[in-house]
Design an enzyme around this catalytic site. Structure first.
Site, PDB file in Angstrom:
ATOM      1  N   HIS A 169       0.838  -1.213   0.000  1.00  0.00           N
ATOM      2  CA  HIS A 169       0.000   0.000   0.000  1.00  0.00           C
ATOM      3  C   HIS A 169       0.870   1.260   0.000  1.00  0.00           C
ATOM      4  CE1 HIS A 169      -2.699   2.901   2.386  1.00  0.00           C
ATOM      5  NE2 HIS A 169      -3.181   2.848   1.162  1.00  0.00           N
TER       6      HIS A 169
ATOM      7  N   HIS B  16      -1.746   1.408   8.193  1.00  0.00           N
ATOM      8  CA  HIS B  16      -3.159   1.537   7.818  1.00  0.00           C
ATOM      9  C   HIS B  16      -3.920   0.221   7.991  1.00  0.00           C
ATOM     10  CE1 HIS B  16      -1.008   4.594   5.326  1.00  0.00           C
ATOM     11  NE2 HIS B  16      -1.961   5.357   5.794  1.00  0.00           N
TER      12      HIS B  16
END
Lengths: 855, 162
Positions: free
Chosen positions: B91, B108
């Site tokens: 990511h 995250h």
């Protein structure tokens, strides 16, 4: 060994690659993206490229630049040449700051390619014949629709035409297409049988707030970083508005926005790490991620299904009892006449606090202690007497709850009672699902039962034999409407009746003869002529008579606003639509203009006039035409509440193209002093959106139990589980794109059910097995996950999936005040499935998606 | 990404993963033309769920080798339960921590299933984590890394760093 083809290097855009700005096609967050297109055979270099990033080095973590396998594709334009396409999260966007979700990160993979995942996009209008669908020209398709529509209006009235069209922004495209649909159906045809998106009627989902004078999108992303307390009520932000959560809510919980708070807050006002209250029957990932960050600043309330407005009123009563309100604010900003009804019915001041809370405990299942803690986090003034700043966001858990109107009104009123609107760090409204982009002529039903409503239930109309033509745009009601099994069965029967009539003696090849036979069938049968307009064939389109190919995201210029800042931006065109596919507004305009010509040929000037004003040459003209609906937007800063929430009058495509990822926040006003267009960051600082500017109170209903459609199950041991539904992090809506992307379909291959370990034990069910979920409405076969997200006695299902829908189980109940369904609650039985397990289970992850703990 | 998330990541990431990551950022590896074969461990020394860290295909790419409790996609060994992955989150490049059969990112909260091809079963990462192609020498028990399936985070190509 890879389950699908992987890449280990990516093409580099040369410095002169085409560059566009756009916004993600999916959720309410509306992350900004930059698009790069360049010929397949050309390449930039690691040091010199259109990204303006040094690609020769290992990129460091959290740099704000990401270029992954999923962000690249190779497209073919209409000129026959191949081009690389890269769709990159925009670092300069204040919405996402380079961040992106698992949905937006695959934007490039949804682009049409003649040989790739999306090769089965619709390319021609398709007419149903004896042996299936055949491609026809737009001329023939438009002639059929317009002639049949005109004859139906003339013979049976405008209400013989029913429609179900999206009304939103992002994936459905925005203001342009919505204005097109509004002009055709609301100005032109003028049917009352309009419905929106997945729902049975044409309504706002939040009349309970709007009729108080408060539009639901009244805050800015900054407010999520400035709030002392964030309340997420029936709103799973981490899994459905993901980047809003990770870039704006999460930093607040981590303490990363304390410096920003100090700058915005009053002198001497305490500024600390934020707290979060999540009100949801399920312990979803939003809660467990928040707990990973700081468990002591997370409060999780799990009310019984359907009872949230009782809880909201109880919290308000606690705030009232403790005098956690500002009497001066109430006097100046709210209507003290209607406040009496609120005091008597919602706060129940005639009853003692103890008796109100005891009753609320019994109904909601939430303890008084939890209620008192929640109320203090929402409303108790901070040290020094400073008002607390609370941002409350609700979504489908409230909107699609029992008694839609009262649920929304109760939460809106709790926030206004405690002055939590219009100040930095406050606000009360929707988290949102998709983005928005609504501009249409006035709807026939302006509001709830208290404001000219309720709107007509189109599902009931169609299943009850009403209407002749049913036009479905960018929605798949066989999956998405409530009580969907009954709906599908009824529509299929009527579609088949029409087809049988046409088929008897052969379906005419000649267009005029075909039209004549359809009209004959209208007279002799209850046949339904269904038109489906979409990107792909859908579940519903199997029973359509005509399928129309629509252009999608990136294939037309469109504009929308996001939900968390009402940020209006351009979604530029960088792709060619496949085959003959056209933007929705263009399809609707072709039909509108044809209807106008047909009525003119008849000499019927009145009807011809109704279809005028649709001869737009391009997207920019449609955008401009729609803006006239907003009226005069000359207003000072303190007059912003008078403007429609999505007002963009004066803004043009060209202006938005220059603003790029910066955009402009609606409502846009023309400043009377300077004549300049100015956006609005936060709403209702000065007044509310009612005639006199005062917030209008409403006394909510008392608890009266469940509606008959669900009450029949309550004490029935055959259906022991309460059942609610929701979404998955990975897939968007009905998976119309995602079911074509291998990584998505492998990760969410089947509809799934979550069930508590205690219940699973009784049913002898394990994760990775399958179960049949059923009740008297219908059934759905699902993959089972046993986890602690649900409670004993409560099961959860993915709302819908390309391979099956839980809406089969949902009742036909709608709130009598608004005609909004209760999608999120019923009762079911669960039975272990003993047939052969789906092969997809061998490759899907079976790990728990709400456990983030390590070590 | 806000500064605080960066700080939070520093607080919550294990010291060993951090060392591996930050200690390498200044290393300049020579460009490789094809995937090298690199001995990364011996199956006889692997303890269940105790990952072994190594770098591959160059010193700037942290990876791990782990023996899990069940059969895996792409695993080696008699039980096909030895697998290897890049430990850079696809990511935004944060380090991944192995726990309970999955790789977890604390920036995250993306999570990848090591038994199921590194699929993102939760979180934001739209690309599954890159899996290392393994070869087991049955005679010696040595395990070799011999390729990468999928793009390592932060690179235009797995073998294209200057």
């Amino acid at each position: 060994m890879s389950l699908f083809k992987r890449k280990d290097s990516l093409p580099i855009p040369p410095l002169d690659a085409e560059k566009y700005t756009t916004v993600c096609q999916y959720c309410s967050a509306g992350c900004g993206y930059n698009v790069f297109v360049w010929p397949e055979k050309r390449s930039g270099t690691a040091k010199s490229n259109a990204f303006q990033v040094d690609l020769s080095q290992q990129n460091q973590l959290l740099s704000g630049f990401s270029y992954t396998e999923t962000m690249h594709n190779v497209i073919t334009r209409k000129n026959g040449n191949k081009y690389n396409l890269a769709i990159i999260p925009a670092k300069e966007s204040r919405i996402n700051k380079g961040d992106y979700s698992i949905r937006g990160g695959t934007n490039a993979q949804t682009a049409y390619t003649p040989t790739g995942h999306t090769k089965d996009r619709l390319k021609d209008p398709l007419l149903r014949k004896e042996n299936g669908f055949v491609a026809i020209s737009w001329d023939d398709a438009v002639e059929i629709i317009a002639t049949v529509t005109k004859s139906s209006i003339d013979k049976y009235g405008a209400d013989s035409i029913a429609m179900k069209f999206y009304d939103h922004g992002s994936s459905g495209l925005g203001f342009e297409d919505n204005w097109g649909a509004g002009k055709l159906f609301l100005s032109g045809i003028q049917t009352h049988y309009l419905s929106i998106h997945n729902r049975p009627a044409y309504n706002s989902e939040v009349w309970g707030s709007r009729e108080r004078g408060m539009h639901e999108l009244n805050y800015d992303v900054d407010d999520a970083r400035l709030a002392d307390t964030i309340v997420l009520w029936g709103a799973n932000a981490y899994e459905s508005a993901t980047v809003f959560f990770t870039e704006h809510i999460m930093p607040n919980l981590q303490g990363g926005s304390v410096e920003e708070k100090k700058q915005e807050f009053d002198a001497g006002e305490p500024a600390e790490e934020g707290r979060i209250i999540v009100i949801d029957p399920r312990k979803n990932a939003t809660i467990t991620v928040s707990q990973e960050i700081s468990a002591e600043r997370v409060l999780h309330l799990r009310p019984n299904l359907g009872t949230d407005w009782i809880l909201a009123n109880a919290l308000a009563r606690i705030a009232w009892e403790n005098k956690w309100y500002d009497n001066d604010y109430l006097q100046k900003r709210t209507d003290m006449v209607t406040f009496e009804a609120y005091k008597s019915k919602s706060l129940q001041l005639a009853k003692s606090l103890d008796s109100v809370l005891a009753e609320a405990e019994k109904i909601t299942g939430i303890s008084r202690k939890e209620m008192e803690e929640a109320a203090s986090w929402i409303a108790k003034p901070k040290t020094g007497g400073f008002k607390r700043r609370t941002l409350t966001l609700y979504e489908k858990g409230i909107i699609w709850n029992m008694k839609n109107y009262d649920q929304v009104a109760a939460i809106a009123q709790l926030n206004v009672l405690t002055s939590n609107v219009g100040r930095p760090g406050t606000g009360c409204g929707r988290l949102g699902g998709h983005q928005e982009g609504y501009v249409r002529p006035g709807a026939p039903t302006p509001g709830s039962i208290y404001a000219g409503g309720p709107p007509k239930n189109v599902d009931n109309y169609i299943t009850g034999g009403g209407g002749k033509i049913y036009w479905v745009g960018a929605t798949d009601p066989y999956l998405s409407t409530p009580n969907s099994k009954f709906f599908k069965k009824s529509v299929k029967k009527r579609a088949t009746n029409l087809l049988d009539y046409l088929d008897n003696g052969g379906i005419p090849s000649d267009t005029k003869a075909y039209i004549a036979k359809v009209l004959e069938a209208f007279e002799k049968t209850d046949g339904l002529f269904m038109i489906v307009q979409d990107l792909y064939r859908t579940n519903t389109s199997e029973d359509a008579m005509l399928i129309l190919p629509a252009a999608g995201w990136g294939e037309a210029v469109d504009t929308s606003i996001n939900c968390h800042s009402r940020l209006l931006r351009i979604y530029d065109k960088f792709l060619d639509a496949p085959g003959e596919a056209l933007p929705d507004w263009k399809i609707l305009a072709l039909v509108g203009n044809k209807l106008k010509a047909l009525y003119e040929a008849d000499g019927n000037k009145v009807m011809a006039e109704r279809f005028s004003g649709m001869d737009w040459k391009n997207d920019a003209e449609v955008f401009e035409a729609g803006s006239q609906e907003f009226g005069d937007n000359k207003a000072t800063e303190s007059e912003e509440a008078k403007l429609s929430a999505e007002c963009y009058k004066g803004v043009t495509h060209e202006m938005l193209r220059k603003l790029g990822n910066e955009g402009i926040q609606t409502p846009v006003r023309q400043d009377p002093a300077t004549g300049k267009l100015i956006g609005t960051k936060r709403r209702y600082k000065y007044s509310f959106a009612s005639k006199d500017g005062l917030f209008k109170w409403y006394g909510t209903d008392a608890w009266t139990g469940y509606p008959a459609e669900v009450a029949k199950y309550v004490d029935n041991p055959a259906y022991p589980f309460w059942f609610t539904t929701g979404r998955s992090q990975h897939v968007w809506q009905t998976m119309y794109n995602d079911k074509r992307i291998p990584a998505k379909l492998l990760t969410v291959p089947l509809p799934y059910l979550e069930i508590h370990p205690d219940d699973a034990l009784k049913l002898n069910l394990k994760t990775g097995e399958m179960a049949e979920v059923f009740n008297e409405e219908g059934s759905c076969l699902a993959l089972v996950y046993v986890n602690d997200a649900t409670k004993p006695g409560l099961a959860f299902g993915l709302m819908y999936h390309a391979k099956g829908t839980m809406n089969n189980l949902i009742s036909s109940y709608t709130d009598p005040k608004t005609t909004i369904p209760w999608y999120k609650g019923t009762k079911v039985a669960v039975k272990k499935y003993t047939g052969k397990l789906d092969d997809a289970i061998k490759t899907v992850s079976l790990l728990s998606n709400n456990d983030f703990t390590t070590g | 990404m806000s500064d605080i998330s960066r700080r939070k990541f520093l607080q919550t990431t294990s010291a060993s993963a951090l060392l591996l990551f930050s200690g390498l950022s200044n290393t300049q590896a020579a460009p490789a033309k094809s995937y090298p074969s690199k001995k990364i461990g011996n199956i006889r020394n692997l303890k269940p769920n105790e990952p072994l860290a190594f770098n591959y295909p160059d010193e700037q790419s942290p990876c791990l080798l782990v023996k899990v409790d069940n059969e895996t996609i792409g695993g080696v060994g008699p039980q096909k339960n030895v697998v290897s992955f890049s430990t850079l989150c696809t990511h935004m490049g944060c380090p991944l921590t192995y726990s309970k059969g999955r790789l977890v990112c604390k920036c995250h909260y993306s999570m990848f299933d090591v038994s199921r091809n590194g699929q993102t079963f939760q979180g934001l990462a739209s690309q599954w984590v890159a899996q290392i192609v393994l070869r087991l020498d049955a005679a010696t028990g040595n395990i070799y890394a011999e390729g990468v399936e999928g793009l390592i985070y932060g690179r235009i190509g797995n073998l294209k760093l200057s």
